[in-house]
Scaffold this active site. Structure first.
Site, PDB file in Angstrom:
ATOM      1  N   THR A 178      -4.669   6.367  -0.296  1.00 44.69           N
ATOM      2  CA  THR A 178      -5.909   7.120  -0.413  1.00 44.69           C
ATOM      3  C   THR A 178      -5.808   8.212  -1.466  1.00 44.69           C
ATOM      4  OG1 THR A 178      -6.212   6.766   1.927  1.00 44.69           O
ATOM      5  CG2 THR A 178      -7.615   8.431   0.898  1.00 44.69           C
ATOM      6  N   LYS A 221      -5.133  -1.801   9.906  1.00 45.45           N
ATOM      7  CA  LYS A 221      -5.419  -2.029   8.491  1.00 45.45           C
ATOM      8  C   LYS A 221      -5.676  -3.495   8.160  1.00 45.45           C
ATOM      9  CE  LYS A 221      -4.022   2.146   6.944  1.00 45.45           C
ATOM     10  NZ  LYS A 221      -4.763   2.961   5.979  1.00 45.45           N
ATOM     11  N   GLN A 273      -4.769   2.346  14.751  1.00 44.99           N
ATOM     12  CA  GLN A 273      -3.604   2.769  13.971  1.00 44.99           C
ATOM     13  C   GLN A 273      -2.785   3.836  14.708  1.00 44.99           C
ATOM     14  OE1 GLN A 273      -4.815   4.363  10.164  1.00 44.99           O
ATOM     15  NE2 GLN A 273      -2.729   4.910   9.547  1.00 44.99           N
ATOM     16  N   ASP A 301      -9.463   0.344   1.420  1.00 44.61           N
ATOM     17  CA  ASP A 301      -8.537  -0.074   2.471  1.00 44.61           C
ATOM     18  C   ASP A 301      -9.107   0.365   3.823  1.00 44.61           C
ATOM     19  OD1 ASP A 301      -6.233  -0.957   3.745  1.00 44.61           O
ATOM     20  OD2 ASP A 301      -5.196   0.952   3.456  1.00 44.61           O
ATOM     21  N   ARG A 329      -0.043  14.086  13.434  1.00 48.53           N
ATOM     22  CA  ARG A 329       1.147  14.710  14.031  1.00 48.53           C
ATOM     23  C   ARG A 329       0.974  16.225  13.977  1.00 48.53           C
ATOM     24  NH1 ARG A 329       2.651  10.884  10.521  1.00 48.53           N
ATOM     25  NH2 ARG A 329       2.937  12.459   8.901  1.00 48.53           N
ATOM     26  N   ARG A 361      -8.803   3.932  12.745  1.00 46.05           N
ATOM     27  CA  ARG A 361      -7.873   5.030  13.023  1.00 46.05           C
ATOM     28  C   ARG A 361      -7.384   5.042  14.457  1.00 46.05           C
ATOM     29  NH1 ARG A 361      -6.273   6.051   8.021  1.00 46.05           N
ATOM     30  NH2 ARG A 361      -8.024   6.560   6.668  1.00 46.05           N
ATOM     31  N   GLU A 384      -8.919   3.859  -2.931  1.00 47.50           N
ATOM     32  CA  GLU A 384      -7.623   3.668  -3.580  1.00 47.50           C
ATOM     33  C   GLU A 384      -7.810   2.977  -4.924  1.00 47.50           C
ATOM     34  OE1 GLU A 384      -4.508   2.129  -1.189  1.00 47.50           O
ATOM     35  OE2 GLU A 384      -5.342   2.903   0.699  1.00 47.50           O
ATOM     36  N   HIS A 392      -3.672  13.858   0.586  1.00 50.88           N
ATOM     37  CA  HIS A 392      -3.979  12.913   1.666  1.00 50.88           C
ATOM     38  C   HIS A 392      -2.842  12.854   2.691  1.00 50.88           C
ATOM     39  CE1 HIS A 392      -5.338   9.340   3.787  1.00 50.88           C
ATOM     40  NE2 HIS A 392      -4.156   8.789   3.576  1.00 50.88           N
ATOM     41  N   THR A 447      -9.342  -5.634   3.493  1.00 54.27           N
ATOM     42  CA  THR A 447      -9.186  -4.721   2.371  1.00 54.27           C
ATOM     43  C   THR A 447     -10.074  -5.266   1.256  1.00 54.27           C
ATOM     44  OG1 THR A 447      -6.873  -4.371   2.998  1.00 54.27           O
ATOM     45  CG2 THR A 447      -7.517  -3.687   0.772  1.00 54.27           C
ATOM     46  N   GLU A 481     -10.641   3.947   2.958  1.00 50.62           N
ATOM     47  CA  GLU A 481      -9.691   4.665   2.114  1.00 50.62           C
ATOM     48  C   GLU A 481      -9.981   4.302   0.663  1.00 50.62           C
ATOM     49  OE1 GLU A 481      -5.639   4.040   3.549  1.00 50.62           O
ATOM     50  OE2 GLU A 481      -5.945   5.712   4.940  1.00 50.62           O
ATOM     51  N   TYR A 494       1.188   5.682  -0.627  1.00 52.20           N
ATOM     52  CA  TYR A 494       0.739   6.867   0.122  1.00 52.20           C
ATOM     53  C   TYR A 494       0.986   8.046  -0.805  1.00 52.20           C
ATOM     54  CZ  TYR A 494       0.593   9.292   4.771  1.00 52.20           C
ATOM     55  OH  TYR A 494       0.282  10.031   5.886  1.00 52.20           O
ATOM     56  N   TYR A 548       1.198   2.624  15.519  1.00 53.07           N
ATOM     57  CA  TYR A 548       1.952   2.731  14.265  1.00 53.07           C
ATOM     58  C   TYR A 548       3.397   3.196  14.393  1.00 53.07           C
ATOM     59  CZ  TYR A 548       2.052   7.790  13.418  1.00 53.07           C
ATOM     60  OH  TYR A 548       2.338   9.123  13.472  1.00 53.07           O
ATOM     61  N   ASP A 580       0.850  -1.185   0.000  1.00 55.66           N
ATOM     62  CA  ASP A 580       0.000   0.000   0.000  1.00 55.66           C
ATOM     63  C   ASP A 580       0.889   1.239   0.000  1.00 55.66           C
ATOM     64  OD1 ASP A 580      -2.390   1.348   0.038  1.00 55.66           O
ATOM     65  OD2 ASP A 580      -2.629   1.249   2.209  1.00 55.66           O
ATOM     66  N   GLU A 589     -10.579  12.466   6.882  1.00 56.47           N
ATOM     67  CA  GLU A 589     -10.337  13.752   6.230  1.00 56.47           C
ATOM     68  C   GLU A 589     -11.652  14.506   6.026  1.00 56.47           C
ATOM     69  OE1 GLU A 589      -7.923  11.411   3.223  1.00 56.47           O
ATOM     70  OE2 GLU A 589      -7.175  13.457   2.853  1.00 56.47           O
TER      71      GLU A 589
END
Lengths: 400, 400
Positions: free
Chosen positions: B333, B243, B230, B223, B132, B227, B191, B123, B247, B189, B118, B234, B116, B347
């Site tokens: 995503t 995750k 995660q 996907d 963060r 959250r 994708e 995104h 999927t 997500e 990114y 992570y 996967d 989002e």
């Protein structure tokens, strides 16, 4: 104990009987059981005895056997023990004893998903200090869950496969932009791998207590690592190209049943873990030896690992993720407290700043032509040595 | 264009002809090509014409077909085009037209490794801000390489499979210790997934220009993401249980060949990328629609993705990692600049702080019983719509 001649100190005595896949000359690959310097070619022995499922040994992988589940694994082990212990079986078995020196060992099973954990507190602390020198080495989640991630199943290779030095992006802290080129910090990771036989159902977690129903046995794992690629790429989604070029595993899968008297209690877990991680808290009592170009450089002990293999399986499935026959999950690097028990060269050489001497030459990371061989064995309560054999690989130059 | 009756606006016109695996009643699963509201049951058609390899369509997965490589893919496409365009084929094909409403579509191929990426700047920036908040949203490596990680191949499921709400550990920032329970922040997500047909050799990178030799086509990917799991797990090794529970992919694999006139140049890459990432810099021009309980909530555009699919493949193999038939790699995503183009609910609801209204109810993350359907289509230069069909799933309650 057995009518078969065994060399002193063999890893493969009559209590072990690991399974693997061999190729003899031009013949089709099939399944054997290791005993001393030989293997038993199981397909013709089982076929002559008209055993149910004897065709399972006439396969290029262990997957069909692994899928049979625990009762069949136990029945097979009892049959194997009888073959090697009972003198009456000599005539049936002896014609099918093949010197191990005469065969090529292949990848023992087709890997479904490969997960790599990070279960050694010493290793995680060392790597934290080396990768993130300005913060706490252990992140806040580390003692609450066995941290892990998915690796690349398609590049799990048989012991003896040459490891081509990977190229990729790396950016030294002092540079503004990354450059492309062969890894300059090629490393090993000494790990124990757990081989799943019995699948689970999507949506249904595997409890800690069901570990032995799902996991058939163990292999040695060398999780080759390109530390310069890894350091640049790994935020925020984790290791990828720094690991995905190759992971070597040993050819003989040693059953949990063979290791059942060779376990030690887990080190104390503090803080206490959540209920889904409580239960069967023991580790196989395995000691590894790491030989770099023939010289013994480290002896990592599995007994100090913080998270048990049963906890790893419970954690990886607690969200309902299913496991499949052929899934491989590895412990993460096994590092003990003593310097000569560290399971990676980045730890042994402390980030490359403290070279070690190998056959009179200074080494930090791997050079082209270097060979690394990892062995491992457990000692059962009766004193019998249950060996895992070895996983070996040599570094080939980068493709230009 | 075709002798087959097509409903207005069908995703599956005579220029598309995607392949998938269907089950009709109690019959063995086999391969079909979608056309309008029907599929062509390919095995009997190919068999009657005594085509080489006609048994390839009498398979429960596309893997054997995918392994044939690009010349066979092109020849098959030409054969399919002739079947649907040439009135002379009517008698041979019409008896094997099956209404799509009469079949169950299965997972189209057995997934080997799942990666996967990114690759959406929007995104990655949005998630960086949400995960963060105290640092730069895009990390320093992001514009130098397509960041990615391995996901769980064994839990890639067919469209329509219920998604059991995953349980696991989560720790709100204000809590001292984690708790166990069902995810409270279950997300999607949107994708695009790329399906590898032709394998590569271990140790040999796949160049940017070899993309179309290795990748057969695309599928829609959802996907599913927890959250809260995660966010806690992570660091430092990336997403894992957040995750790995499921999927979903769409049942029809649309070939690159069908999409070849539906591409757009990549957005400008600044800073310039390293030479191994230079070359074929285009994206398929696909627009997605996200339907939440039937209501359209977002229309993410693939055209804005920062990294091209050819670059992703070149990057994932630059270290010598081999690819296998059945490898699936997804874009990450897809989010556009506009708010109603965001490809995840974290989002769309900005971390849950800005609920959106779905059929008159406020929603942030997924509730039990919610259903999400993602569709997608490309517009070819002649104006023909090349549809990807849909991927759908409904949330089932957590297992207690």
């Amino acid at each position: 104990m057995t009518w078969i001649d065994l060399p002193d100190g063999t890893p493969f005595g009559p209590d072990n009987l690991p399974l693997g896949v061999f190729r003899l000359g031009d013949e089709e690959p099939r399944i054997g059981a290791a005993i001393g310097d030989h293997l038993i070619d199981l397909a013709p022995v089982a076929s002559a005895q008209m055993l149910d499922g004897s065709q399972l040994f006439n396969q290029p992988t262990l997957n069909a056997f692994l899928a049979l589940g625990r009762p069949a694994w136990k029945a097979t082990r009892e049959w194997l023990i009888d073959l090697v212990r009972n003198e009456n079986n000599r005539d049936a078995v002896e014609p099918h004893l093949v010197p191990r020196s005469a065969v090529t060992m292949l990848l023992p099973f087709e890997v479904a998903d490969y997960v790599d954990f990070y279960a050694s507190e010493v290793h995680a602390t060392n790597l934290g200090r080396l990768f993130r020198p300005d913060s706490e080495p252990l992140l806040p989640n580390w003692k609450h869950l066995p941290v892990g991630y998915h690796g690349r199943a398609g590049t799990v290779v048989a012991s003896g496969t040459d490891i081509v030095r990977p190229s990729g992006q790396r950016k030294p802290p002092t540079a503004d932009t990354p450059t492309y080129g062969p890894s300059q910090r090629l490393d090993i990771e000494v790990e124990l791998g757990f081989v799943v036989g019995t699948p689970s159902k999507l949506g249904t977690p595997v409890s800690v207590d069901a570990f032995e129903d799902h996991v058939y046995g163990v292999v040695l794992v060398n999780d080759w690592s390109a530390r310069d690629l890894q350091a640049w790429e790994y935020v925020p989604l984790g290791p990828f190209l720094g690991k995905s070029f190759a992971t070597s595993i040993s050819p003989w899968v040693v059953s949990l049943e063979a290791l059942k008297d060779a376990t030690v209690p887990l080190p104390r877990q503090d803080p206490p873990v959540l209920p889904y991680l409580q239960g069967d808290l023991k580790n196989p009592d395995i000691t590894f030896e790491v030989h770099w170009n023939g010289q013994l450089v480290s002896t990592p002990p599995y007994s100090e690992m913080y998270w048990s293999p049963a906890q790893m399986l419970a954690h990886l499935s607690v969200n309902g993720a299913s496991v499949r026959t052929g899934d491989l999950y590895a412990s993460g690097t096994v590092s003990g407290n003593a310097k000569d028990q560290r399971g990676s060269f980045i730890e042994l050489s402390w980030g490359g700043r403290e070279p070690i001497t190998v056959n009179g030459e200074e080494r930090t990371f791997l050079q082209d032509g270097d060979e690394v061989t990892i062995t491992g064995w457990a000692t059962a309560s009766g004193g019998a040595r249950i060996g895992l054999g070895e996983v070996t690989g040599r570094i080939a130059p980068a493709v230009s």
